[in-house]
Write an enzyme that holds these catalytic residues in place. Sequence first.
Site, PDB file in Angstrom:
ATOM      1  N   ASP A 124       0.824  -1.216   0.000  1.00 19.97           N
ATOM      2  CA  ASP A 124       0.000   0.000   0.000  1.00 19.97           C
ATOM      3  C   ASP A 124       0.856   1.263   0.000  1.00 19.97           C
ATOM      4  O   ASP A 124       2.087   1.195   0.131  1.00 19.97           O
ATOM      5  CB  ASP A 124      -0.962  -0.023   1.210  1.00 19.97           C
ATOM      6  CG  ASP A 124      -0.300  -0.487   2.505  1.00 19.97           C
ATOM      7  OD1 ASP A 124       0.946  -0.445   2.575  1.00 19.97           O
ATOM      8  OD2 ASP A 124      -0.999  -0.887   3.436  1.00 19.97           O
TER       9      ASP A 124
ATOM     10  N   ASN B  70      -7.784  -3.119  14.061  1.00 20.33           N
ATOM     11  CA  ASN B  70      -9.169  -3.299  13.612  1.00 20.33           C
ATOM     12  C   ASN B  70      -9.297  -4.423  12.579  1.00 20.33           C
ATOM     13  O   ASN B  70     -10.330  -4.567  11.942  1.00 20.33           O
ATOM     14  CB  ASN B  70      -9.736  -1.983  13.039  1.00 20.33           C
ATOM     15  CG  ASN B  70      -9.022  -1.537  11.774  1.00 20.33           C
ATOM     16  OD1 ASN B  70      -8.126  -2.230  11.282  1.00 20.33           O
ATOM     17  ND2 ASN B  70      -9.407  -0.400  11.242  1.00 20.33           N
TER      18      ASN B  70
ATOM     19  N   HIS C 154      -7.460  -4.837   9.791  1.00 21.73           N
ATOM     20  CA  HIS C 154      -7.126  -4.569   8.385  1.00 21.73           C
ATOM     21  C   HIS C 154      -5.812  -5.251   7.990  1.00 21.73           C
ATOM     22  O   HIS C 154      -4.905  -5.407   8.810  1.00 21.73           O
ATOM     23  CB  HIS C 154      -7.112  -3.071   8.060  1.00 21.73           C
ATOM     24  CG  HIS C 154      -5.956  -2.276   8.577  1.00 21.73           C
ATOM     25  ND1 HIS C 154      -6.115  -1.064   9.203  1.00 21.73           N
ATOM     26  CD2 HIS C 154      -4.626  -2.473   8.535  1.00 21.73           C
ATOM     27  CE1 HIS C 154      -4.934  -0.563   9.518  1.00 21.73           C
ATOM     28  NE2 HIS C 154      -4.009  -1.409   9.125  1.00 21.73           N
TER      29      HIS C 154
ATOM     30  N   GLU D 202      -9.590  -1.669   5.000  1.00 20.03           N
ATOM     31  CA  GLU D 202     -10.287  -1.361   6.238  1.00 20.03           C
ATOM     32  C   GLU D 202     -11.562  -2.204   6.374  1.00 20.03           C
ATOM     33  O   GLU D 202     -12.037  -2.792   5.395  1.00 20.03           O
ATOM     34  CB  GLU D 202     -10.646   0.138   6.251  1.00 20.03           C
ATOM     35  CG  GLU D 202      -9.437   1.063   6.240  1.00 20.03           C
ATOM     36  CD  GLU D 202      -8.734   1.163   7.602  1.00 20.03           C
ATOM     37  OE1 GLU D 202      -8.667   0.152   8.326  1.00 20.03           O
ATOM     38  OE2 GLU D 202      -8.243   2.257   7.916  1.00 20.03           O
TER      39      GLU D 202
HETATM   40  C1  GLP Z   1      -0.426  -0.142   8.693  1.00 22.81           C
HETATM   41  C2  GLP Z   1      -0.187  -0.876   7.346  1.00 22.81           C
HETATM   42  C3  GLP Z   1      -0.449  -2.355   7.482  1.00 22.81           C
HETATM   43  C4  GLP Z   1       0.106  -2.821   8.814  1.00 22.81           C
HETATM   44  C5  GLP Z   1      -0.706  -2.251   9.926  1.00 22.81           C
HETATM   45  C6  GLP Z   1      -0.199  -2.572  11.316  1.00 22.81           C
HETATM   46  O1  GLP Z   1      -1.312   0.895   8.644  1.00 22.81           O
HETATM   47  N1  GLP Z   1      -0.881  -0.376   6.224  1.00 22.81           N
HETATM   48  O2  GLP Z   1       0.130  -3.048   6.383  1.00 22.81           O
HETATM   49  O3  GLP Z   1       0.045  -4.218   8.894  1.00 22.81           O
HETATM   50  O4  GLP Z   1      -0.986  -0.897   9.743  1.00 22.81           O
HETATM   51  O5  GLP Z   1       0.885  -1.781  11.695  1.00 22.81           O
HETATM   52  P1  GLP Z   1       1.822  -2.128  12.908  1.00 22.81           P
HETATM   53  O6  GLP Z   1       2.577  -3.357  12.516  1.00 22.81           O
HETATM   54  O7  GLP Z   1       2.734  -0.935  13.053  1.00 22.81           O
HETATM   55  O8  GLP Z   1       0.957  -2.348  14.085  1.00 22.81           O
END
Ligand code: GLP
Length: 263
Positions: free
Chosen positions: A66, A135, A137, A142
């Site tokens: 992304d 959440n 995702h 989302e």
């Molecule tokens: C981000 C990314 C995801 C990631 C998630 C969790 O926003 N777009 O690909 O897995 O949120 O992030 P973290 O590993 O810092 O908790």
Amino acid sequence: MEVVILADEREVGAFAAGRIASMIDKHPATVLGVATGSSPQQTYRVLAEQVDAGLDVSRVSAFALDEYVGLSRDHPQSYHQVIAETVTEPLGLDPSRVHVPDGMALDLDAACADYEDRIAAAGGIDLQLLGIGANGHIGFNEPTSSLASRTRVKTLTARTRADNARFFDDPDQVPRQCLTQGLATILDAHTTVLVATGTAKARAIARIVEGPVQALWPGSVLQLHRRATVVVDEAAAAELELADYYRYTDSQRRLREAERRTD
Ligand code: GLP
């Protein structure tokens, strides 16, 4: 789903890096799907050590999940920059083989279609590494994302913007939109490995592994994948009902692997 429960973040990173390294050993031209966020950072660190120890990644290519809309490529929090700093440079990947969606494109829909085309032209993703949002995702899909979605523009939830505000000087600077591979794009990967650590992820992990497949918890779509592994530490496993069963099946897998090594 294969669920692997390990003691801590170090073990989770070592396990995921081991899966990636053995795929690259077998297929030197592996196409990796790479994630941002804090969860996969230990995996990248261990993988970088393996590269230093001789793992050949010269033919590996990578696709990010992304990108934010509206952050220039050289913005420190753009995923172009984050992937360069945490994946491309430490692993010594050829930058021309590392792809990130173009969140600055004038025509964002065309940029999304182009990204799908680039993945297809590379022969598809062999191993998709994933983190998970609190959440549920994956990528930036989302809650209520279509389970059939492809790469597209998404609007971030208030929860995700708040979670990611820690990376920005001011919470208002967190972009409101992003481009993300869709859930069907992720399902197309040959293998998926999701890593999660810490109590903040425990609820999401229980929902996506043991709850119904539903758009409200987008990661639950991985239940439809034939080769999906979820690797968690004890804290992220805390709400799993069948944790003892996963520990037992994993101990059996380790036994089989040990037997193969002594054959
Ligand atoms: C981000 C990314 C995801 C990631 C998630 C969790 O926003 N777009 O690909 O897995 O949120 O992030 P973290 O590993 O810092 O908790």
